[in-house]
Design an enzyme around this catalytic site. Structure first.
Site, PDB file in Angstrom:
ATOM      1  N   ASP A 192       0.661  -1.268   0.028  1.00 51.29           N
ATOM      2  CA  ASP A 192       0.018   0.130   0.074  1.00 51.29           C
ATOM      3  C   ASP A 192       0.816   1.396   0.186  1.00 51.29           C
ATOM      4  O   ASP A 192       0.408   2.332   0.709  1.00 51.29           O
ATOM      5  CB  ASP A 192      -1.031   0.093   1.204  1.00 51.29           C
ATOM      6  CG  ASP A 192      -1.846  -1.329   1.062  1.00 51.29           C
ATOM      7  OD1 ASP A 192      -2.166  -1.710   0.090  1.00 51.29           O
ATOM      8  OD2 ASP A 192      -2.360  -1.598   2.311  1.00 51.29           O
TER       9      ASP A 192
ATOM     10  N   LYS B  26       1.682   1.975  -4.972  1.00 48.27           N
ATOM     11  CA  LYS B  26       2.046   1.334  -6.245  1.00 48.27           C
ATOM     12  C   LYS B  26       1.394   1.993  -7.420  1.00 48.27           C
ATOM     13  O   LYS B  26       1.854   2.278  -8.557  1.00 48.27           O
ATOM     14  CB  LYS B  26       2.527   0.057  -6.130  1.00 48.27           C
ATOM     15  CG  LYS B  26       3.378  -0.510  -5.126  1.00 48.27           C
ATOM     16  CD  LYS B  26       3.540  -2.015  -5.177  1.00 48.27           C
ATOM     17  CE  LYS B  26       2.358  -2.556  -4.453  1.00 48.27           C
ATOM     18  NZ  LYS B  26       2.141  -1.958  -2.768  1.00 48.27           N
TER      19      LYS B  26
ATOM     20  N   GLY C 240      -4.432  -4.225  -3.729  1.00 47.07           N
ATOM     21  CA  GLY C 240      -5.620  -3.236  -4.052  1.00 47.07           C
ATOM     22  C   GLY C 240      -4.779  -1.914  -4.628  1.00 47.07           C
ATOM     23  O   GLY C 240      -4.232  -1.257  -3.703  1.00 47.07           O
ATOM     24  N   HIS C 241      -4.599  -1.801  -5.855  1.00 50.27           N
ATOM     25  CA  HIS C 241      -3.772  -0.623  -6.105  1.00 50.27           C
ATOM     26  C   HIS C 241      -4.798   0.772  -6.833  1.00 50.27           C
ATOM     27  O   HIS C 241      -5.397   0.471  -7.559  1.00 50.27           O
ATOM     28  CB  HIS C 241      -3.100  -0.937  -7.532  1.00 50.27           C
ATOM     29  CG  HIS C 241      -1.905  -1.963  -7.004  1.00 50.27           C
ATOM     30  ND1 HIS C 241      -0.914  -2.591  -7.789  1.00 50.27           N
ATOM     31  CD2 HIS C 241      -1.539  -2.484  -5.788  1.00 50.27           C
ATOM     32  CE1 HIS C 241      -0.410  -3.561  -7.096  1.00 50.27           C
ATOM     33  NE2 HIS C 241      -0.542  -3.399  -5.837  1.00 50.27           N
TER      34      HIS C 241
ATOM     35  N   GLN D  62       1.992  -6.245  -3.080  1.00 45.98           N
ATOM     36  CA  GLN D  62       2.440  -6.161  -1.902  1.00 45.98           C
ATOM     37  C   GLN D  62       3.977  -5.515  -1.569  1.00 45.98           C
ATOM     38  O   GLN D  62       3.875  -4.378  -2.375  1.00 45.98           O
ATOM     39  CB  GLN D  62       2.632  -7.740  -1.296  1.00 45.98           C
ATOM     40  CG  GLN D  62       1.374  -8.473  -1.174  1.00 45.98           C
ATOM     41  CD  GLN D  62       0.559  -8.725  -2.610  1.00 45.98           C
ATOM     42  OE1 GLN D  62       1.379  -9.403  -3.478  1.00 45.98           O
ATOM     43  NE2 GLN D  62      -0.563  -8.592  -2.756  1.00 45.98           N
TER      44      GLN D  62
HETATM   45  P1  GDP Z   1      -0.756   0.453  -3.602  1.00 49.16           P
HETATM   46  O1  GDP Z   1      -1.508  -1.140  -3.047  1.00 49.16           O
HETATM   47  O2  GDP Z   1       0.706   0.383  -3.248  1.00 49.16           O
HETATM   48  O3  GDP Z   1      -1.048   0.794  -5.014  1.00 49.16           O
HETATM   49  O4  GDP Z   1      -1.318   1.478  -2.588  1.00 49.16           O
HETATM   50  P2  GDP Z   1      -3.056   1.722  -2.244  1.00 49.16           P
HETATM   51  O5  GDP Z   1      -3.576   2.141  -3.298  1.00 49.16           O
HETATM   52  O6  GDP Z   1      -3.339   0.445  -1.681  1.00 49.16           O
HETATM   53  O7  GDP Z   1      -3.148   2.758  -1.089  1.00 49.16           O
HETATM   54  C1  GDP Z   1      -2.348   4.050  -1.469  1.00 49.16           C
HETATM   55  C2  GDP Z   1      -3.428   5.087  -0.961  1.00 49.16           C
HETATM   56  O8  GDP Z   1      -2.651   6.462  -1.162  1.00 49.16           O
HETATM   57  C3  GDP Z   1      -4.636   5.131  -2.094  1.00 49.16           C
HETATM   58  O9  GDP Z   1      -5.597   5.629  -1.543  1.00 49.16           O
HETATM   59  C4  GDP Z   1      -3.727   6.116  -2.931  1.00 49.16           C
HETATM   60  O10 GDP Z   1      -4.929   6.889  -3.523  1.00 49.16           O
HETATM   61  C5  GDP Z   1      -3.271   7.298  -1.976  1.00 49.16           C
HETATM   62  N1  GDP Z   1      -2.182   7.944  -2.409  1.00 49.16           N
HETATM   63  C6  GDP Z   1      -1.015   7.558  -3.305  1.00 49.16           C
HETATM   64  N2  GDP Z   1      -0.004   8.685  -3.384  1.00 49.16           N
HETATM   65  C7  GDP Z   1      -0.810   9.640  -2.307  1.00 49.16           C
HETATM   66  C8  GDP Z   1       0.063  10.755  -1.967  1.00 49.16           C
HETATM   67  O11 GDP Z   1       1.066  11.247  -2.128  1.00 49.16           O
HETATM   68  N3  GDP Z   1      -0.489  11.644  -1.125  1.00 49.16           N
HETATM   69  C9  GDP Z   1      -1.922  11.051  -0.684  1.00 49.16           C
HETATM   70  N4  GDP Z   1      -2.574  12.020   0.483  1.00 49.16           N
HETATM   71  N5  GDP Z   1      -2.375   9.977  -1.279  1.00 49.16           N
HETATM   72  C10 GDP Z   1      -1.731   9.300  -1.939  1.00 49.16           C
HETATM   73  P1  IMO Z   2      -0.914  -4.042  -2.165  1.00 49.12           P
HETATM   74  O1  IMO Z   2      -0.463  -4.662  -3.639  1.00 49.12           O
HETATM   75  C1  IMO Z   2      -1.067  -4.497   2.112  1.00 49.12           C
HETATM   76  C2  IMO Z   2      -1.089  -8.622   3.926  1.00 49.12           C
HETATM   77  C3  IMO Z   2      -2.515  -9.239   4.303  1.00 49.12           C
HETATM   78  C4  IMO Z   2      -1.699  -9.993   5.542  1.00 49.12           C
HETATM   79  C5  IMO Z   2      -0.692 -10.757   4.788  1.00 49.12           C
HETATM   80  C6  IMO Z   2      -0.995 -12.144   3.962  1.00 49.12           C
HETATM   81  O2  IMO Z   2      -2.131  -3.567  -2.406  1.00 49.12           O
HETATM   82  O3  IMO Z   2       0.138  -3.427  -1.695  1.00 49.12           O
HETATM   83  P2  IMO Z   2      -2.394 -12.833   2.106  1.00 49.12           P
HETATM   84  O4  IMO Z   2      -4.198 -12.453   1.915  1.00 49.12           O
HETATM   85  O5  IMO Z   2      -1.687 -12.321   1.076  1.00 49.12           O
HETATM   86  O6  IMO Z   2      -2.262 -14.141   2.478  1.00 49.12           O
HETATM   87  O7  IMO Z   2      -2.255 -11.893   3.285  1.00 49.12           O
HETATM   88  O8  IMO Z   2      -0.201  -9.870   3.659  1.00 49.12           O
HETATM   89  N1  IMO Z   2      -1.312  -8.071   2.337  1.00 49.12           N
HETATM   90  C7  IMO Z   2      -1.303  -6.857   1.963  1.00 49.12           C
HETATM   91  N2  IMO Z   2      -0.929  -5.708   2.782  1.00 49.12           N
HETATM   92  N3  IMO Z   2      -1.061  -4.443   0.827  1.00 49.12           N
HETATM   93  C8  IMO Z   2      -1.196  -5.552   0.039  1.00 49.12           C
HETATM   94  O9  IMO Z   2      -1.329  -5.403  -1.363  1.00 49.12           O
HETATM   95  C9  IMO Z   2      -1.442  -6.831   0.836  1.00 49.12           C
HETATM   96  N4  IMO Z   2      -1.391  -8.199   0.090  1.00 49.12           N
HETATM   97  C10 IMO Z   2      -1.344  -8.898   1.203  1.00 49.12           C
HETATM   98  O10 IMO Z   2      -3.050  -7.964   5.191  1.00 49.12           O
HETATM   99  O11 IMO Z   2      -0.985  -9.455   6.342  1.00 49.12           O
HETATM  100 MG    MG Z   3      -2.759  -1.519  -1.936  1.00 51.45          MG
END
Ligand code: GDP
Ligand code: IMO
Ligand code: MG
Length: 436
Positions: free
Chosen positions: A13, A16, A40-41, A225
């Site tokens: 998270d 990415k 979840g991207h 991840q």
């Molecule tokens: P990922 O799994 O690495 O793609 O990240 P996620 O999408 O799960 O979580 C990142 C969250 O931060 C999302 O809600 C993005 O919209 C938000 N986000 C990304 N870059 C920034 C930033 O620079 N500032 C803020 N405030 N939010 C951001």
């Molecule tokens: P992105 O790509 C954050 C965590 C779960 C749990 C552990 C194992 O959005 O960054 P799993 O379901 O993979 O067997 O769970 O890994 N986890 C993540 N945490 N971002 C993710 O993906 C994750 N994918 C798995 O919360 O701790």
């Molecule tokens: Mg994510």
């Protein structure tokens, strides 16, 4: 030839989705190389938000070829749902620019059933806090050599036999967990309409990657991840089941390691973790609540509140080492606005003395304490900054401090979720935009 890996440097998270989308403007092909719908991207385009779980985050860039690599585990129901959602949003050509590895493994309903039953049967201290999307059981099936590969969707009769064999191996586990063992034929009957949709997109994606590189196309390799969730390099056993690190890109996309030019590690300006496991810099105070509320730190897949804490530099240097990070993308710097002071973990005090290397296997040992350096905060909002000079002095100092301590240059600073809310210092597909 030009290929760039984007890898999470923390516990996932990191942002990415946003960074892959930004750099994909300059890429021809985007390949997701690991994980499944546990990811979840998030992509924010104007006021529109899309969370992709299996589709590569370059999907909103017109004309880009998007690939699901063989390192992935694919839930056919989720994938068809995502494709249909994109079509509803007007991306009618999506199937024409999607390639799915016929060697990726399938997540079937019993993988989700086992993941869910297992998590709820474990005592609290041993439960991993998985996303319950069937990730662990699907990868277990793969390494046990009873997994179902996407290519088997081409022949439903053969698929039925494979599902029967897989179920035979799982039956004692399902029964012991109090579940009922499903019937292979019923599973295949439900898969049939999905197979019809997906089979035309199945291919040897290693060949797609190879041909793209051979013809000097620009290839983005998208991780899921993060390093500290990697099966080998993470905080085992509180990890996911795939090779999230940059090395996983070679295996998961089917290219040689010498075909990777640049590795970009993504880190938030602070740290978060969702699920169980050690997190030494975790905060349970006002600053932690600030990071969760201002950063909207709630899981994009499960909606769970994310645990929040200060940035961990030993962990970042560790990520740099195991991934070979060439440059950093620093995200969510704007979330620190308003904090009176910002702490950064620079070392650890352990019963054996102070260490600056991450003691990854002792992170939950009693007596291990993070050593913090305290930096000045700032109050100005950052979202409108487009070059480093437009950041307040203290925010610039924070970026510099990280760059030096992490021993890696900052390629990009993100100051908001939208595309425009970005300071690009270096674009590996193009070159340096601004000298930091
Ligand atoms: P990922 O799994 O690495 O793609 O990240 P996620 O999408 O799960 O979580 C990142 C969250 O931060 C999302 O809600 C993005 O919209 C938000 N986000 C990304 N870059 C920034 C930033 O620079 N500032 C803020 N405030 N939010 C951001
Ligand atoms: P992105 O790509 C954050 C965590 C779960 C749990 C552990 C194992 O959005 O960054 P799993 O379901 O993979 O067997 O769970 O890994 N986890 C993540 N945490 N971002 C993710 O993906 C994750 N994918 C798995 O919360 O701790
Ligand atoms: Mg994510």
């Amino acid at each position: 030839m030009s290929s760039v890996v984007i890898v999470g440097a923390q516990w996932g998270d990191e942002g990415k989705g946003k960074i892959v989308d930004i750099y994909t403007e300059f890429a021809d092909v985007v390949i997701r190389y690991a994980g499944g719908p546990n990811a979840g991207h998030t992509l924010v385009i104007g006021d529109d938000k899309l969370v992709v779980r299996l589709l590569p985050s370059g999907i909103l860039r017109p004309g880009t070829l998007c690939v699901l690599g063989q390192g992935m585990v694919v839930d056919p129901t989720v994938l068809v749902g995502e494709i249909d959602e994109l079509k509803r949003r007007g991306h009618d050509d999506i199937e024409a620019r999607l390639a799915i590895s016929d060697r990726s493994h399938l997540i079937l309903p019993y993988h989700i059933q086992i993941d869910t039953l297992r998590e709820s049967s474990l005592p609290k201290e041993r439960a991993l806090g998985t996303t319950k999307k069937g990730i662990g059981p699907a990868y277990e099936d793969k390494v046990r050599r009873t997994g179902i590969r996407a290519g088997e969707l081409r022949d439903l009769k053969q698929l039925t036999g494979s599902v029967e064999a897989s179920l035979e191996a799982w039956a004692p586990v399902i029964t012991a967990l109090g579940g009922s063992v499903p019937v292979a034929k019923d599973i295949v009957a439900e898969l049939a309409p999905l197979a019809q949709r997906l089979v035309p997109m199945l291919t040897d994606t290693s060949r797609v990657a190879h041909d793209a590189l051979k013809h000097n196309k620009r290839v983005m390799l998208e991780g899921a991840q993060g390093t500290l969730l990697d099966i080998d390099h993470g905080t085992y056993p509180f990890v996911t089941s795939s090779s999230a690190v940059a090395g996983g890109a070679a295996i998961g996309a089917g290219i040689g390691p010498n075909r990777i030019d640049t590795v970009i590690g993504i880190t938030k300006a602070y740290a978060t973790r969702v699920g169980s496991g050690p997190f030494p810099t975790e905060l349970d105070d006002e600053a932690g609540a600030h990071l969760r509320n201002v950063g909207v730190e709630f899981g994009s897949v499960t909606g769970r509140p994310r645990r929040t804490g200060w940035l961990d530099l030993p962990a970042l240097r560790y990520a740099s080492r195991v991934n070979g990070i060439d440059g950093l993308a620093l995200t969510k710097l704007d979330v620190l606005t308003g904090l009176p002071q910002i702490k950064v973990c620079v070392a650890y005090d352990t019963p054996a003395g102070r260490v600056t290397d991450l003691p990854i296997d002792q992170l939950d040992t009693p007596g291990l304490t993070p050593v913090y350096e305290v930096l000045e905060g700032w109050d100005e909002p950052l979202a409108s900054a487009r070059v480093l000079d437009q950041l307040p002095r203290a925010a610039r100092a924070y970026v510099r401090f990280l760059e030096e301590a992490a021993e890696a240059p900052v390629f990009l600073v993100s100051v908001g979720p939208r595309r425009a809310e970005t300071i690009v210092l270096h674009n590996p597909f193009v070159g340096r935009a601004e000298t930091p």
